[in-house]
Motif scaffolding. Structure first.
Motif, PDB file in Angstrom:
ATOM      1  N   GLU A   1      83.966  73.602 113.436  1.00 41.67           N
ATOM      2  CA  GLU A   1      82.733  74.228 112.903  1.00 41.67           C
ATOM      3  C   GLU A   1      83.078  75.825 112.929  1.00 41.67           C
ATOM      4  O   GLU A   1      82.406  76.511 112.021  1.00 41.67           O
ATOM      5  CB  GLU A   1      81.761  74.129 114.069  1.00 41.67           C
ATOM      6  N   ALA A   2      83.884  76.353 113.684  1.00 42.21           N
ATOM      7  CA  ALA A   2      84.330  77.603 113.553  1.00 42.21           C
ATOM      8  C   ALA A   2      84.774  78.237 112.449  1.00 42.21           C
ATOM      9  O   ALA A   2      84.646  79.475 111.894  1.00 42.21           O
ATOM     10  CB  ALA A   2      85.200  78.068 114.715  1.00 42.21           C
ATOM     11  N   SER A   3      85.566  77.252 111.715  1.00 40.89           N
ATOM     12  CA  SER A   3      86.118  77.542 110.600  1.00 40.89           C
ATOM     13  C   SER A   3      85.338  78.000 109.278  1.00 40.89           C
ATOM     14  O   SER A   3      85.788  78.417 108.381  1.00 40.89           O
ATOM     15  CB  SER A   3      87.154  76.502 109.846  1.00 40.89           C
ATOM     16  N   ARG A   4      84.002  77.902 109.330  1.00 44.82           N
ATOM     17  CA  ARG A   4      83.082  78.329 108.462  1.00 44.82           C
ATOM     18  C   ARG A   4      82.923  79.690 108.324  1.00 44.82           C
ATOM     19  O   ARG A   4      82.896  80.351 107.127  1.00 44.82           O
ATOM     20  CB  ARG A   4      81.514  77.597 108.941  1.00 44.82           C
ATOM     21  N   THR A   5      83.449  80.320 109.468  1.00 38.91           N
ATOM     22  CA  THR A   5      83.263  81.837 109.528  1.00 38.91           C
ATOM     23  C   THR A   5      84.508  82.412 110.331  1.00 38.91           C
ATOM     24  O   THR A   5      84.619  82.795 111.502  1.00 38.91           O
ATOM     25  CB  THR A   5      81.884  82.423 110.337  1.00 38.91           C
ATOM     26  N   PRO A   6      85.711  82.280 109.625  1.00 41.34           N
ATOM     27  CA  PRO A   6      87.046  82.399 110.098  1.00 41.34           C
ATOM     28  C   PRO A   6      87.293  83.730 110.541  1.00 41.34           C
ATOM     29  O   PRO A   6      87.858  83.898 111.653  1.00 41.34           O
ATOM     30  CB  PRO A   6      87.782  82.019 108.904  1.00 41.34           C
ATOM     31  N   GLU A   7      86.769  84.777 109.977  1.00 42.40           N
ATOM     32  CA  GLU A   7      87.138  86.025 110.518  1.00 42.40           C
ATOM     33  C   GLU A   7      86.402  86.394 111.645  1.00 42.40           C
ATOM     34  O   GLU A   7      86.854  87.027 112.628  1.00 42.40           O
ATOM     35  CB  GLU A   7      86.852  87.068 109.421  1.00 42.40           C
ATOM     36  N   ALA A   8      84.904  86.160 111.662  1.00 39.26           N
ATOM     37  CA  ALA A   8      84.113  86.275 112.862  1.00 39.26           C
ATOM     38  C   ALA A   8      84.501  85.528 114.193  1.00 39.26           C
ATOM     39  O   ALA A   8      84.694  86.022 115.240  1.00 39.26           O
ATOM     40  CB  ALA A   8      82.919  85.942 112.501  1.00 39.26           C
ATOM     41  N   ALA A   9      85.282  84.267 113.892  1.00 36.78           N
ATOM     42  CA  ALA A   9      85.562  83.535 114.963  1.00 36.78           C
ATOM     43  C   ALA A   9      87.060  83.763 115.245  1.00 36.78           C
ATOM     44  O   ALA A   9      87.365  82.942 116.180  1.00 36.78           O
ATOM     45  CB  ALA A   9      85.513  81.902 114.514  1.00 36.78           C
ATOM     46  N   ASP A  10      87.887  84.762 114.731  1.00 33.84           N
ATOM     47  CA  ASP A  10      89.106  84.699 114.673  1.00 33.84           C
ATOM     48  C   ASP A  10      89.800  83.438 114.835  1.00 33.84           C
ATOM     49  O   ASP A  10      90.881  83.033 115.619  1.00 33.84           O
ATOM     50  CB  ASP A  10      89.233  85.377 116.342  1.00 33.84           C
ATOM     51  N   TRP A  11      89.615  82.708 113.658  1.00 35.89           N
ATOM     52  CA  TRP A  11      90.024  81.401 113.659  1.00 35.89           C
ATOM     53  C   TRP A  11      91.451  81.082 113.309  1.00 35.89           C
ATOM     54  O   TRP A  11      92.067  81.901 112.615  1.00 35.89           O
ATOM     55  CB  TRP A  11      89.137  80.775 112.538  1.00 35.89           C
ATOM     56  N   ALA A  12      92.310  80.152 113.969  1.00 35.49           N
ATOM     57  CA  ALA A  12      93.623  79.905 113.698  1.00 35.49           C
ATOM     58  C   ALA A  12      93.812  78.297 113.922  1.00 35.49           C
ATOM     59  O   ALA A  12      92.883  77.731 114.488  1.00 35.49           O
ATOM     60  CB  ALA A  12      94.330  80.729 114.713  1.00 35.49           C
ATOM     61  N   SER A  13      94.772  77.990 113.875  1.00 37.23           N
ATOM     62  CA  SER A  13      95.004  76.437 114.057  1.00 37.23           C
ATOM     63  C   SER A  13      96.104  76.146 115.109  1.00 37.23           C
ATOM     64  O   SER A  13      97.132  76.309 114.693  1.00 37.23           O
ATOM     65  CB  SER A  13      95.194  75.629 112.786  1.00 37.23           C
ATOM     66  N   PRO A  14      95.768  75.581 116.173  1.00 36.54           N
ATOM     67  CA  PRO A  14      96.798  75.079 117.087  1.00 36.54           C
ATOM     68  C   PRO A  14      97.359  73.322 116.569  1.00 36.54           C
ATOM     69  O   PRO A  14      98.239  73.087 117.183  1.00 36.54           O
ATOM     70  CB  PRO A  14      96.141  74.846 118.446  1.00 36.54           C
ATOM     71  N   TYR A  15      96.695  72.976 115.521  1.00 40.28           N
ATOM     72  CA  TYR A  15      96.874  71.645 115.045  1.00 40.28           C
ATOM     73  C   TYR A  15      98.089  71.529 113.816  1.00 40.28           C
ATOM     74  O   TYR A  15      98.351  72.673 113.232  1.00 40.28           O
ATOM     75  CB  TYR A  15      95.551  70.968 114.758  1.00 40.28           C
TER      76      TYR A  15
END
Length: 329
Positions: free
Chosen positions: A122-136
């Motif tokens: 769900e955080a990937s919708r707003t990746p910059e705001a969520a500082d989104w990355a992937s551990p997968y």
């Protein structure tokens, strides 16, 4: 099921590349569903979309349940009711009845592992705001990206109800539908089979995918979908790209007014196309028949509408993917 703006050619009448994609869909998935038929006016886009779905969601060794959770959660973040319903049903097909109903209610799964997957997706919708990355790995990450693209195309081009009156949102119907697809959902799929359908040399696979077929499929989809930008002028394309970057997945409160403000200073010939592309990126369900009617005055073909929607969808999707590049890590 109704198509919002056009009805594709019957799947039985498909030829060439489209027929090849439909054959794989029958053998490896649930058949040529409306999700894919809506893209059929642009066969190379259809093939690349199927390739990413197959290689990310269906093939390989990653847990299929994990990937269905991600597909459902991304769809929930993007407000794609059609895709949430479809993938809740597939969780039932995999025997995860309790988990399926938790997702259907919009709740957080009690199991920490699934709760983490849902929060990440769900955080990937707003990746910059969520500082989104992937551990997968590539399959789970690719599933998230695949559904950012597919959700937007589905919401733009299809009615949200899988069944008349929204019957698919009944727990009994979801569970029964899942049982019909149990064998198909649980069959292992060999990676790479779909890559024969796409231009594997179109672009270099992204670093996040390593040497996985998922990266090849993503690169092919990105290349095919970005070609829709050729329907717009340079200033219009810059408007779409810049808006996707600065809005960072925000859901516009009033999509029609929001889009109207953004296109006001563009050349008249580009305004309606840019409006459709922007809505495809942020609020695809807000594309209205009037928008499409105006677009068809200069672009009457169904293929150009699909290309334009795909351009908006991939611009938003690639904004998410770009946070996985080395510059963001």
């Amino acid at each position: 099921m109704t198509y919002r703006f056009f009805t594709p050619t019957n799947a039985k009448a498909a030829t060439g590349l489209t027929a090849e994609v439909y054959r794989q869909l029958r053998e490896d998935f649930l058949g040529p569903l409306p999700t894919f038929q809506a893209l059929s006016p642009v066969p190379e886009l259809l093939a690349a979309t199927w390739a990413l779905i197959r290689e990310a969601l269906l093939a390989g060794d990653a847990s299929r349940v994990d990937r269905e959770v991600v597909a459902s959660a991304v769809s929930r973040a993007n407000r794609c009711r059609f895709c949430v319903d479809a993938h809740v049903m597939l969780l039932h097909a995999l025997g995860e009845h309790g988990l399926a109903e938790v997702i259907a209610r919009g709740a957080t799964p009690p199991e920490p592992r699934y709760a983490a997957l849902v929060a990440w997706a769900e955080a990937s919708r707003t990746p910059e705001a969520a500082d989104w990355a992937s551990p997968y790995g590539p399959e789970v990450t690719g599933t998230a990206l695949a559904f950012h693209f597919v959700n937007r195309g589905v919401s733009a081009l299809l009615d949200p109800d899988l069944l008349p009156g929204g019957l698919q949102r009944s727990r009994v119907v979801r569970s029964a539908g899942g049982r019909l697809y149990t064998r198909t959902a649980r069959e292992p799929k060999e990676p790479g089979r779909s890559l024969s359908l796409v231009d594997v040399g179109a672009a270099a696979p992204p670093a996040w995918a390593g040497d996985s077929p998922v990266g090849v499929a993503y690169a092919a989809l990105r290349t095919a979908a970005l070609r829709g930008g050729d329907l717009l002028g340079e200033m219009a394309r810059r408007t779409v790209t810049a808006t996707v970057r600065w809005e960072d997945g925000r859901h516009p409160a009033r999509p029609a007014e929001w889009a109207a403000d953004l296109i006001r200073d563009l050349p008249g010939a580009d305004r309606v196309g840019t409006r459709i592309a922007l809505l495809a990126a942020f609020a695809p369900g807000a594309i209205r028949p009037g928008d499409v009617a105006l677009w068809r005055l200069s672009h009457p073909d169904d293929a150009d509408l699909v290309r334009l929607v795909a351009y908006g969808a991939i611009t938003a999707t690639d904004h998410v993917a770009q946070t996985l590049s080395p510059a963001h890590l």
